[in-house]
Design an enzyme around this catalytic site. Structure first.
Site, PDB file in Angstrom:
ATOM      1  N   HIS A  70       0.814  -1.222   0.000  1.00 36.69           N
ATOM      2  CA  HIS A  70       0.000   0.000   0.000  1.00 36.69           C
ATOM      3  C   HIS A  70       0.840   1.261   0.000  1.00 36.69           C
ATOM      4  O   HIS A  70       0.327   2.347  -0.263  1.00 36.69           O
ATOM      5  CB  HIS A  70      -0.940   0.011   1.208  1.00 36.69           C
ATOM      6  CG  HIS A  70      -2.048  -0.995   1.093  1.00 36.69           C
ATOM      7  ND1 HIS A  70      -3.328  -0.658   0.731  1.00 36.69           N
ATOM      8  CD2 HIS A  70      -2.053  -2.340   1.248  1.00 36.69           C
ATOM      9  CE1 HIS A  70      -4.080  -1.745   0.690  1.00 36.69           C
ATOM     10  NE2 HIS A  70      -3.327  -2.786   1.009  1.00 36.69           N
ATOM     11  N   ASP A 120       3.606   9.434  -0.841  1.00 34.73           N
ATOM     12  CA  ASP A 120       2.414   8.673  -0.473  1.00 34.73           C
ATOM     13  C   ASP A 120       2.219   7.563  -1.496  1.00 34.73           C
ATOM     14  O   ASP A 120       2.415   7.796  -2.695  1.00 34.73           O
ATOM     15  CB  ASP A 120       1.186   9.608  -0.495  1.00 34.73           C
ATOM     16  CG  ASP A 120       0.196   9.296   0.615  1.00 34.73           C
ATOM     17  OD1 ASP A 120       0.047   8.107   0.956  1.00 34.73           O
ATOM     18  OD2 ASP A 120      -0.442  10.244   1.129  1.00 34.73           O
TER      19      ASP A 120
HETATM   20  C1  GDG Z   1      -2.102   3.876   3.163  1.00 30.68           C
HETATM   21  C2  GDG Z   1      -1.088   4.544   2.217  1.00 30.68           C
HETATM   22  C3  GDG Z   1      -2.796   4.458   0.389  1.00 30.68           C
HETATM   23  C4  GDG Z   1      -8.165  10.307   7.685  1.00 30.68           C
HETATM   24  N1  GDG Z   1      -8.471  11.080   8.757  1.00 30.68           N
HETATM   25  C5  GDG Z   1      -9.672  10.669   9.170  1.00 30.68           C
HETATM   26  C6  GDG Z   1     -10.105   9.625   8.350  1.00 30.68           C
HETATM   27  N2  GDG Z   1      -9.155   9.424   7.450  1.00 30.68           N
HETATM   28  C7  GDG Z   1      -9.276   8.432   6.362  1.00 30.68           C
HETATM   29  C8  GDG Z   1      -9.405   9.084   5.020  1.00 30.68           C
HETATM   30  C9  GDG Z   1      -8.934   7.990   4.081  1.00 30.68           C
HETATM   31  C10 GDG Z   1      -7.929   7.245   4.958  1.00 30.68           C
HETATM   32  O1  GDG Z   1      -8.160   7.605   6.313  1.00 30.68           O
HETATM   33  C11 GDG Z   1      -6.500   7.662   4.646  1.00 30.68           C
HETATM   34  O2  GDG Z   1      -6.112   7.072   3.472  1.00 30.68           O
HETATM   35  P1  GDG Z   1      -4.827   7.553   2.689  1.00 30.68           P
HETATM   36  O3  GDG Z   1      -4.819   6.829   1.408  1.00 30.68           O
HETATM   37  O4  GDG Z   1      -4.886   9.023   2.531  1.00 30.68           O
HETATM   38  O5  GDG Z   1      -3.569   7.263   3.605  1.00 30.68           O
HETATM   39  P2  GDG Z   1      -2.975   6.129   4.616  1.00 30.68           P
HETATM   40  O6  GDG Z   1      -3.778   5.987   5.833  1.00 30.68           O
HETATM   41  O7  GDG Z   1      -1.554   6.538   4.826  1.00 30.68           O
HETATM   42  O8  GDG Z   1      -3.038   4.753   3.783  1.00 30.68           O
HETATM   43  C12 GDG Z   1      -1.818   5.358   1.156  1.00 30.68           C
HETATM   44  C13 GDG Z   1      -3.698   3.700   1.358  1.00 30.68           C
HETATM   45  O9  GDG Z   1      -2.915   2.984   2.345  1.00 30.68           O
HETATM   46  C14 GDG Z   1      -4.568   2.670   0.618  1.00 30.68           C
HETATM   47  O10 GDG Z   1      -3.809   1.777  -0.114  1.00 30.68           O
HETATM   48  O11 GDG Z   1      -3.602   5.265  -0.449  1.00 30.68           O
HETATM   49  O12 GDG Z   1      -0.883   5.918   0.248  1.00 30.68           O
HETATM   50  O13 GDG Z   1      -0.195   5.377   2.962  1.00 30.68           O
HETATM   51  O14 GDG Z   1      -9.967   7.119   3.766  1.00 30.68           O
HETATM   52  O15 GDG Z   1     -10.720   9.506   4.807  1.00 30.68           O
HETATM   53  N3  GDG Z   1     -11.273   8.982   8.494  1.00 30.68           N
HETATM   54  C15 GDG Z   1     -12.076   9.401   9.515  1.00 30.68           C
HETATM   55  N4  GDG Z   1     -11.720  10.414  10.351  1.00 30.68           N
HETATM   56  C16 GDG Z   1     -10.548  11.070  10.217  1.00 30.68           C
HETATM   57  O16 GDG Z   1     -10.251  11.995  10.999  1.00 30.68           O
HETATM   58  N5  GDG Z   1     -13.245   8.799   9.707  1.00 30.68           N
END
Ligand code: GDG
Length: 464
Positions: free
Chosen positions: A160, A368
């Protein structure tokens, strides 16, 4: 159809919305085959409560048609495998942050021990024709452990996070062992084409692998396919969340409070890879260089708590809080605060309302794997009056969204401030045109397609 077995560090209960799109997509795949999801429960057993390193009791429960099999980790295992090696070595190095990596010899032992224990617990649960899908950097050696116990299953692995270039990877003392472990799989999935290229370069140069076709590599007596499978979101699920009461209430409140102002939104885990201090500095530069935004542009930054037991995370929190305080002190008015910084998790059902209220979505990580917030922001916009996505060129998402978002280099404070100004002033026709293209892109490459394509490739006959 063979049964699917998903293995990830944490098992999420797919029946809870808080679990998010990934859990929902994996649950969808598992439901189709009546599958099994294996991983840790998230609970840690303290030493004085009997937590023994390398040991764990297995708990099995049903969630609809899916079986959830979990283990609790002992304190020692959690500290060495999760905090120490996964998040103290692999996470920083894979995000190009050698300066933050702590190569403590003890943690690799724990990482190996937990992966071996996982294999020991999982092996008896496997049926001969199961297909196994392993997720992420916590579990790189799991397939090799399963093979050592005699597994002949089809096993796929999805990373990921990014895979760094060979010279950066080589800073990890165990880099050869890690990369050799990847060859125990039949299929490797990466987020972006850039990651596949880093893999190919590493194994050709360091592993003397033979590249037999575009996506087929042979080394260490085994062949593995490696391809990019960019992850997406469940656009329909996100749209129905947006139509829900919580999101609509949030949207109404935001519109009322910021009726005369322009809202910018960032939503991230509080992680040093997300470029939060750089983002806030760019916003500060915007207020400095483009004073017409004072008393108007307002940044709401949600930074949800994450991995608080790792030192680097406490440092980033202090830095961010200091910066936000300084900007509010310098530019704030009695009736206007430039930055609202929220160090809490906002309920998932509210997020679409927050995104929709924003004129600009700031997604500016330093590195990322993909970044799903960029896609959620696009999904939540009103096509008739959409906000603008400002996106880092260092997010995996930039490979496909870069052309129609405003692409920035988050290290360049002035350039990012200029892009934000451009976003705030963008005419409606241009906003609509860019949004339509972005929306089409995230719809086509959604999480269902990601899951389907990975599993189809994993289960099809290997190329001759
Ligand atoms: C890893 C990889 C890759 C965030 N703050 C809150 C919240 N979130 C949710 C977002 C989104 C998720 O968390 C974050 O996803 P990301 O993709 O931005 O980043 P990572 O957590 O680092 O995920 C990344 C991912 O895996 C999938 O393969 O895209 O590159 O690092 O859904 O909305 N959700 C809630 N409250 C928050 O305050 N409910």
């Amino acid at each position: 159809m063979p049964r699917l077995v998903v293995v990830s560090n944490r098992v999420a209960d797919p029946r809870r919305t808080a679990a998010g799109g990934l859990a929902v997509a994996l649950a969808e795949a598992l439901n189709q085959s009546g599958g099994l999801w294996f991983g840790t429960s998230g609970a840690v057993t303290e030493r004085d409560a009997g937590g023994t390193p390398g040991e764990a009791a297995l708990q099995v429960q049903r969630a609809g048609d899916v079986t959830l099999a979990t283990v609790d980790l002992s304190r020692d295992d959690h500290d060495a495998y999760y905090l120490g090696y996964s998040n103290g070595v692999l996470w920083p190095v894979f995000h190009y942050r050698l300066d933050l990596a702590d190569f403590d010899a003890g943690s690799i032992e724990g990482y190996r021990r937990v992966n071996r224990m996982f294999a020991r617990k999982l092996m008896p649960l496997l049926r001969p024709d199961d297909v196994v899908w392993v997720h992420d950097y916590h579990l790189i050696p799991l397939a090799a452990e399963l093979r050592a116990m005699g597994s002949t299953h089809r096993i796929g692995f999805f990373l990921h996070i990014p895979l760094p270039p060979p010279l950066i990877l080589a800073a990890i003392p165990q880099h050869e062992w890690l990369m050799r472990s990847l060859f125990a799989h039949d299929l490797l999935g990466f987020q972006a084409q850039a990651d596949v290229e880093h893999f190919a370069r590493y194994v050709r140069n360091e592993g003397r692998a033979e590249q037999r076709r575009d996506d087929l590599f042979h080394a260490f007596g085994r062949s593995v396919r490696a391809r990019a499978f960019p992850i997406g979101i469940d656009v329909d699920e996100f749209e129905s969340l947006l139509a829900g009461r919580d999101a609509q209430d949030t949207l109404a409140t935001m519109r009322e409070q910021y009726a005369k102002r322009q809202l910018l939104v960032g939503v991230d885990r509080l992680d040093y890879s997300k470029g939060l201090p750089q983002r806030v500095r760019a916003f500060q530069r915007l207020l400095e260089r483009y004073p017409e935004n004072r008393n108007s542009a307002t940044l709401i930054q949600v930074a949800s708590p994450s991995r608080e037991d790792v030192h680097a995370y406490a440092d980033i929190r202090r830095e961010l809080e200091g910066l936000c305080g300084a900007i509010n002190g310098e530019y704030g008015e009695l009736d206007w605060m430039p930055v609202r910084y929220i160090h809490r998790t906002v309920a998932r059902r509210r997020l679409p309302g927050l995104y929709r209220a924003a004129r600009v979505g700031l997604v500016t990580p330093l590195r990322d794997g993909m970044n799903l917030v960029a896609k959620e922001f696009v999904a939540a916009q009103d096509p008739a009056d959409p906000g603008v996505l400002v996106l880092s060129r260092f997010a995996g998402a930039a490979e496909r969204l870069g052309e129609h978002a405003l692409l920035v280099n988050p290290y360049d404070t002035q350039g990012t401030a200029d892009a934000i100004q451009h976003a705030l002033r963008m005419p409606i026709d241009e906003r609509r045109a860019r949004h339509a293209r972005l929306l089409a892109q995230i719809r086509t490459h959604d999480v269902h397609r990601w899951q389907r394509e990975f599993l189809q490739t994993l289960t099809e006959d290997p190329p001759a």
